[in-house]
Motif scaffolding. Structure first.
Motif, PDB file in Angstrom:
ATOM      1  N   ALA A 233       0.911  -1.264  -0.004  1.00 59.42           N
ATOM      2  CA  ALA A 233      -0.204   0.053   0.068  1.00 59.42           C
ATOM      3  C   ALA A 233       0.729   1.347  -0.039  1.00 59.42           C
ATOM      4  CB  ALA A 233      -0.966  -0.127   1.210  1.00 59.42           C
ATOM      5  N   VAL A 234       1.871   1.297   0.879  1.00 59.88           N
ATOM      6  CA  VAL A 234       2.940   2.274   0.847  1.00 59.88           C
ATOM      7  C   VAL A 234       3.482   2.599  -0.527  1.00 59.88           C
ATOM      8  CG1 VAL A 234       5.016   3.212   1.890  1.00 59.88           C
ATOM      9  CG2 VAL A 234       3.071   2.274   3.234  1.00 59.88           C
ATOM     10  N   ALA A 235       3.927   1.457  -1.196  1.00 61.85           N
ATOM     11  CA  ALA A 235       4.593   1.690  -2.326  1.00 61.85           C
ATOM     12  C   ALA A 235       3.581   2.217  -3.590  1.00 61.85           C
ATOM     13  CB  ALA A 235       4.994   0.171  -2.853  1.00 61.85           C
ATOM     14  N   ASP A 236       2.163   1.652  -3.547  1.00 58.22           N
ATOM     15  CA  ASP A 236       1.537   2.278  -4.267  1.00 58.22           C
ATOM     16  C   ASP A 236       1.252   3.761  -4.232  1.00 58.22           C
ATOM     17  OD1 ASP A 236       0.349   0.008  -5.821  1.00 58.22           O
ATOM     18  OD2 ASP A 236      -0.787  -0.568  -4.237  1.00 58.22           O
ATOM     19  N   ALA A 237       1.374   4.078  -2.924  1.00 57.36           N
ATOM     20  CA  ALA A 237       1.260   5.564  -2.812  1.00 57.36           C
ATOM     21  C   ALA A 237       2.470   6.489  -3.335  1.00 57.36           C
ATOM     22  CB  ALA A 237       0.929   6.009  -1.300  1.00 57.36           C
ATOM     23  N   LEU A 238       3.759   5.680  -3.040  1.00 56.31           N
ATOM     24  CA  LEU A 238       4.907   6.475  -3.528  1.00 56.31           C
ATOM     25  C   LEU A 238       5.054   6.523  -4.961  1.00 56.31           C
ATOM     26  CD1 LEU A 238       7.500   5.057  -0.720  1.00 56.31           C
ATOM     27  CD2 LEU A 238       6.675   7.631  -0.985  1.00 56.31           C
ATOM     28  N   VAL A 239       4.533   5.486  -5.735  1.00 57.68           N
ATOM     29  CA  VAL A 239       4.690   5.542  -7.187  1.00 57.68           C
ATOM     30  C   VAL A 239       3.554   6.661  -7.843  1.00 57.68           C
ATOM     31  CG1 VAL A 239       5.731   3.254  -7.384  1.00 57.68           C
ATOM     32  CG2 VAL A 239       3.277   3.734  -7.713  1.00 57.68           C
ATOM     33  N   ARG A 240       2.583   7.108  -7.052  1.00 56.55           N
ATOM     34  CA  ARG A 240       1.790   8.107  -7.392  1.00 56.55           C
ATOM     35  C   ARG A 240       2.000   9.431  -6.986  1.00 56.55           C
ATOM     36  NH1 ARG A 240      -0.464   3.107  -7.423  1.00 56.55           N
ATOM     37  NH2 ARG A 240      -1.583   2.394  -9.328  1.00 56.55           N
ATOM     38  N   PRO A 241       2.779  10.340  -7.798  1.00 55.26           N
ATOM     39  CA  PRO A 241       3.078  11.735  -6.866  1.00 55.26           C
ATOM     40  C   PRO A 241       1.813  12.431  -6.238  1.00 55.26           C
ATOM     41  CG  PRO A 241       4.027  11.557  -9.030  1.00 55.26           C
ATOM     42  CD  PRO A 241       3.090  10.402  -8.974  1.00 55.26           C
ATOM     43  N   GLU A 242       0.815  12.488  -6.831  1.00 53.84           N
ATOM     44  CA  GLU A 242      -0.446  12.973  -6.322  1.00 53.84           C
ATOM     45  C   GLU A 242      -0.993  12.412  -4.939  1.00 53.84           C
ATOM     46  OE1 GLU A 242      -2.453   9.748  -8.699  1.00 53.84           O
ATOM     47  OE2 GLU A 242      -0.703  11.033  -8.657  1.00 53.84           O
ATOM     48  N   LEU A 243      -0.362  10.983  -4.608  1.00 53.89           N
ATOM     49  CA  LEU A 243      -0.750  10.378  -3.410  1.00 53.89           C
ATOM     50  C   LEU A 243       0.371  10.578  -2.567  1.00 53.89           C
ATOM     51  CD1 LEU A 243      -2.427   7.095  -4.471  1.00 53.89           C
ATOM     52  CD2 LEU A 243      -3.314   8.858  -2.797  1.00 53.89           C
ATOM     53  N   ALA A 244       1.581  10.755  -2.867  1.00 52.92           N
ATOM     54  CA  ALA A 244       2.843  10.884  -2.012  1.00 52.92           C
ATOM     55  C   ALA A 244       2.614  12.016  -1.516  1.00 52.92           C
ATOM     56  CB  ALA A 244       4.123  10.614  -2.964  1.00 52.92           C
ATOM     57  N   ALA A 245       2.192  13.125  -2.025  1.00 57.27           N
ATOM     58  CA  ALA A 245       1.981  14.626  -1.454  1.00 57.27           C
ATOM     59  C   ALA A 245       0.863  14.552  -0.541  1.00 57.27           C
ATOM     60  CB  ALA A 245       2.370  15.394  -2.431  1.00 57.27           C
ATOM     61  N   ALA A 246      -0.030  13.789  -0.600  1.00 60.26           N
ATOM     62  CA  ALA A 246      -1.423  14.211  -0.058  1.00 60.26           C
ATOM     63  C   ALA A 246      -1.377  13.485   1.255  1.00 60.26           C
ATOM     64  CB  ALA A 246      -2.583  13.447  -0.976  1.00 60.26           C
ATOM     65  N   GLY A 247      -2.207  14.153   2.149  1.00 55.76           N
ATOM     66  CA  GLY A 247      -2.414  13.922   3.364  1.00 55.76           C
ATOM     67  C   GLY A 247      -1.862  14.578   4.463  1.00 55.76           C
ATOM     68  N   PRO A 248      -1.200  14.200   5.530  1.00 52.72           N
ATOM     69  CA  PRO A 248      -0.750  14.973   6.657  1.00 52.72           C
ATOM     70  C   PRO A 248       0.584  15.704   6.172  1.00 52.72           C
ATOM     71  CG  PRO A 248      -0.050  12.653   7.109  1.00 52.72           C
ATOM     72  CD  PRO A 248      -1.029  12.682   5.947  1.00 52.72           C
ATOM     73  N   ALA A 249       1.148  16.717   7.145  1.00 52.84           N
ATOM     74  CA  ALA A 249       2.454  17.376   6.874  1.00 52.84           C
ATOM     75  C   ALA A 249       3.445  16.510   6.799  1.00 52.84           C
ATOM     76  CB  ALA A 249       2.515  18.277   7.979  1.00 52.84           C
ATOM     77  N   ARG A 250       4.115  16.810   5.785  1.00 58.62           N
ATOM     78  CA  ARG A 250       5.445  15.727   5.276  1.00 58.62           C
ATOM     79  C   ARG A 250       5.178  14.462   5.079  1.00 58.62           C
ATOM     80  NH1 ARG A 250       9.916  16.552   9.938  1.00 58.62           N
ATOM     81  NH2 ARG A 250      11.130  15.436   8.333  1.00 58.62           N
ATOM     82  N   ALA A 251       4.154  14.225   4.337  1.00 54.07           N
ATOM     83  CA  ALA A 251       3.324  12.893   4.084  1.00 54.07           C
ATOM     84  C   ALA A 251       4.270  12.031   3.406  1.00 54.07           C
ATOM     85  CB  ALA A 251       2.233  13.060   3.196  1.00 54.07           C
ATOM     86  N   ALA A 252       5.248  12.562   2.287  1.00 49.77           N
ATOM     87  CA  ALA A 252       6.134  11.678   1.734  1.00 49.77           C
ATOM     88  C   ALA A 252       7.247  11.124   2.573  1.00 49.77           C
ATOM     89  CB  ALA A 252       6.981  12.567   0.722  1.00 49.77           C
ATOM     90  N   ASP A 253       7.668  12.146   3.762  1.00 46.49           N
ATOM     91  CA  ASP A 253       8.563  11.685   4.671  1.00 46.49           C
ATOM     92  C   ASP A 253       8.243  10.716   5.412  1.00 46.49           C
ATOM     93  OD1 ASP A 253      10.518  13.457   3.740  1.00 46.49           O
ATOM     94  OD2 ASP A 253      10.032  15.231   5.129  1.00 46.49           O
ATOM     95  N   ARG A 254       6.801  10.591   5.825  1.00 44.67           N
ATOM     96  CA  ARG A 254       6.252   9.606   6.780  1.00 44.67           C
ATOM     97  C   ARG A 254       6.234   8.252   5.932  1.00 44.67           C
ATOM     98  NH1 ARG A 254       1.177   9.617   8.353  1.00 44.67           N
ATOM     99  NH2 ARG A 254       1.350   9.519  10.611  1.00 44.67           N
ATOM    100  N   LEU A 255       6.043   8.433   4.545  1.00 42.81           N
ATOM    101  CA  LEU A 255       5.903   7.264   3.890  1.00 42.81           C
ATOM    102  C   LEU A 255       7.182   6.630   3.721  1.00 42.81           C
ATOM    103  CD1 LEU A 255       3.343   8.160   0.976  1.00 42.81           C
ATOM    104  CD2 LEU A 255       2.884   6.875   2.995  1.00 42.81           C
ATOM    105  N   ASP A 256       8.321   7.454   3.368  1.00 42.85           N
ATOM    106  CA  ASP A 256       9.688   6.817   3.596  1.00 42.85           C
ATOM    107  C   ASP A 256      10.035   6.297   4.786  1.00 42.85           C
ATOM    108  OD1 ASP A 256      10.540   7.469   0.804  1.00 42.85           O
ATOM    109  OD2 ASP A 256      11.063   9.478   1.448  1.00 42.85           O
ATOM    110  N   THR A 257       9.650   6.941   5.959  1.00 38.76           N
ATOM    111  CA  THR A 257       9.728   6.107   7.464  1.00 38.76           C
ATOM    112  C   THR A 257       9.345   4.761   7.216  1.00 38.76           C
ATOM    113  OG1 THR A 257      10.126   8.414   8.308  1.00 38.76           O
ATOM    114  CG2 THR A 257       9.598   6.637   9.753  1.00 38.76           C
ATOM    115  N   VAL A 258       7.918   4.971   7.190  1.00 40.47           N
ATOM    116  CA  VAL A 258       7.441   3.622   7.220  1.00 40.47           C
ATOM    117  C   VAL A 258       8.119   2.656   6.245  1.00 40.47           C
ATOM    118  CG1 VAL A 258       5.168   2.240   6.852  1.00 40.47           C
ATOM    119  CG2 VAL A 258       5.191   4.355   7.774  1.00 40.47           C
ATOM    120  N   THR A 259       8.388   2.787   5.082  1.00 44.57           N
ATOM    121  CA  THR A 259       9.067   1.937   4.120  1.00 44.57           C
ATOM    122  C   THR A 259      10.132   1.368   4.776  1.00 44.57           C
ATOM    123  OG1 THR A 259       8.281   3.146   2.082  1.00 44.57           O
ATOM    124  CG2 THR A 259       9.981   1.790   1.769  1.00 44.57           C
TER     125      THR A 259
END
Length: 376
Positions: A233-259
């Protein structure tokens, strides 16, 4: 084809031929799991939560062969998923994303996916911040489960700007719940980039009006597919720029942390079905899901890409060398064996699983240029 795919061509051919053999055996029913000795399938009439993987396998075969008959078979199977559009279950992501996304430009599959995206968006609970698990498959409705996230994220993202926002909220809320030390908190500090990370993933939680979100006993914390589903699910968000940037503050950083957390905690190349039972059954389906997630992460620019591609290649090499049946084995060739449906119930613990087959086929097809994995 990448270096990771070198030597895997015969495996892709065998897996695709296995799809044809399965189609002949199951007819209009949906395969669920097959016995490891003779490959005989246990089937369902409506597909349950796995029906989309069978339709997806048929589409992968159609794209592999280019045969019109295979395309018609895939389209007919996808059409049989239509009743799930109105079903109250977050597994509509698994059913209606993976059952339609491999179809490419097929108009019928695209129309069904659009309807499904709108239906899942309508089920999004703004107060809870997610699409509830639902009661279509039985049990309590107000659950948050990791297997309700993959598929649902890209499916929702297809419903316009509102869908993108709901997809991001659904994903991040599950990350907060399943990885947070305090699930009742709105934004657990554990997911703040640079903060300490949890040692245990909670695969499922139930919402109670009085006490909030509480962990469920089943699936257990050491469930192999918990990490795999969440990583996907995290990978699906990261390969879609509109999803990687959506959500809480620093969303992309959070996704990287979880990855990084999930990659560090994952057992490679093939995990035990339950961490608490290291000598128990393996789960090759979790490995195949992880391989697909890693191949997607390898498409995300950055220093992690090469490592993810190498890890995906190592998983696929192991699956093909040790767990895919070959000619002369006494079994039908192309079976991904040693999948575990449910270790706790001792149900189909060394079997071929339809979703394991799907993710193995998807990974191999991507390596050989049959599909663009970032779009499935």
């Amino acid at each position: 084809m990448s270096a990771a795919g070198a030597g895997l061509g015969p495996a892709l051919e065998a897996v695709m031929e296995r799809v044809a053999v399965t189609a002949e055996a199951v007819g209009p029913r949906f395969p669920l799991y097959a016995a490891p000795d003779d490959g005989r399938w246990t089937t369902t009439g409506r597909g349950s939560w796995t029906g989309g993987f069978w339709a997806g396998l048929l589409w992968l075969r159609a794209r592999y062969t280019g045969a019109e008959a295979d395309r018609r078979a895939a389209a007919a199977c996808t059409a049989r998923l239509e009743p799930w559009v109105a079903a109250d279950t977050a597994t509509r992501g698994l059913i209606l994303w993976y059952g339609t996304a491999p179809a490419g430009d097929d108009a019928g599959a695209a129309a069904l996916r659009t309807r499904a995206a709108r239906a899942v968006l309508a089920a999004h609970d703004r107060e809870l911040g997610l699409v509830p698990w639902g009661d279509a498959l039985g049990g309590p409705r107000l659950l948050a489960r990791v297997d309700g996230v993959p598929g649902t994220v890209p499916l929702l993202a297809g419903a316009g700007p509102q869908g993108v926002a709901a997809a991001a909220e659904h994903l991040h809320r599950h990350l907060d719940l399943c990885l947070g030390a305090n699930p009742a908190a709105k934004a657990p500090a554990v997911l703040t980039p640079g903060a300490p990370t949890p040692a245990v993933l909670t695969p499922a939680l139930r919402f109670d009006e009085g006490t909030g979100w509480q962990p469920c006993a089943d699936p257990p914390p050491g469930w192999s597919r918990g990490r795999a589903w969440l990583l996907l699910a995290v990978a699906d968000a990261l390969v879609r720029p509109e999803l990687a940037a959506a959500g809480p503050a620093r969303a992309a950083d959070r996704l990287d942390t979880v990855t990084e957390l999930l990659l560090a905690q994952g057992a490679f190349p093939v995990p035990a079905a339950d961490d608490a039972r290291p000598d128990g059954p393996l789960d090759t389906s979790a490995a195949a899901i992880t391989a697909v997630a890693l191949l997607k992460l390898a498409r995300v620019p950055g220093p992690r890409a090469a490592q993810c591609a190498d890890r995906a290649g190592a998983i696929l090499d192991r699956l093909v060398a040790r767990h895919v049946s070959g000619p002369g084995s006494g079994r039908p060739p192309g079976m991904l064996l040693d999948g575990c449906y449910d270790a706790g119930k001792n149900l189909a613990v060394r079997h071929e699983l339809v979703w394991g087959d799907f993710f193995l086929a998807l990974a191999l097809a991507a390596l050989h240029g049959v599909v663009d994995i970032t779009r499935i």
